[in-house]
Design an enzyme around this catalytic site. Structure first.
Site, PDB file in Angstrom:
ATOM      1  N   SER A   1      35.323  35.906  34.358  1.00  0.00           N
ATOM      2  CA  SER A   1      34.116  36.251  33.603  1.00  0.00           C
ATOM      3  C   SER A   1      33.926  35.468  32.314  1.00  0.00           C
ATOM      4  O   SER A   1      32.812  35.353  31.825  1.00  0.00           O
ATOM      5  CB  SER A   1      34.121  37.737  33.276  1.00  0.00           C
ATOM      6  OG  SER A   1      34.125  38.484  34.467  1.00  0.00           O
ATOM      7  N   THR A   2      35.000  34.943  31.746  1.00  0.00           N
ATOM      8  CA  THR A   2      34.865  34.244  30.468  1.00  0.00           C
ATOM      9  C   THR A   2      35.551  32.884  30.520  1.00  0.00           C
ATOM     10  O   THR A   2      36.469  32.668  31.304  1.00  0.00           O
ATOM     11  CB  THR A   2      35.484  35.057  29.312  1.00  0.00           C
ATOM     12  OG1 THR A   2      36.886  35.200  29.537  1.00  0.00           O
ATOM     13  CG2 THR A   2      34.828  36.426  29.191  1.00  0.00           C
TER      14      THR A   2
END
Length: 152
Positions: free
Chosen positions: A9-10
């Site tokens: 996600s990051t």
């Protein structure tokens, strides 16, 4: 043909663990599509995932390490899985099993998508609880105020 999809996600997270696990499952490295992008985005809006979807053909198998790699909302996950199954593509979620085009596949799809959305709701709830606690303890949230000069 087996294909793998890995997503974090990051930008600060690593794709290495998912990629290594997919290779151990017998997927050729050139058939692993990976990206660093939030799962909140619709699957159609993720560049590498869209490339992978265009490559998949009937009889292929898509392998992901966790259901939430496909998305976070029930509707997006269900739509993705149903589209793949309707094209004759099997979806394998490591540790859970393979979702095929049969009544057990339908049941499994609905249950797993519901759990993924529930997990996302829990994360949001915990985040909001922590935020409320911090505000109650005097922590200032948001951007700093800018100095505003009045002009007359």
């Amino acid at each position: 043909m087996k294909y793998g999809y890995a997503r974090v996600s990051t930008v600060g997270q690593s794709l290495d663990e998912q990629t290594e696990q997919l290779i151990k499952l017998g997927i050729d490295k050139k058939n692993i599509y990976s990206e660093k992008i939030t799962g909140v985005m619709k699957s159609d809006d993720r560049k590498k995932f869209s490339e992978l979807l265009k490559k998949l053909q009937s009889g292929d198998e898509l392998i992901v390490m966790k259901l939430d790699r496909l998305g976070r909302s029930t509707i997006d996950i269900l739509t993705t899985i149903q589209n793949l199954r309707s094209q004759g593509i099997d979806i394998t979620i490591e540790g859970v099993g393979t979702i095929r085009s049969d009544m057990m596949g339908n049941l499994m799809t609905n249950l797993l998508a519901s759990f993924a959305e529930f997990e996302r709701s829990l994360i949001i709830d915990r985040t909001q609880s922590g935020r409320r606690r911090a505000i109650a303890n005097g922590v200032k949230m948001g951007r700093r105020m800018k100095l505003r000069l009045r002009t007359y």
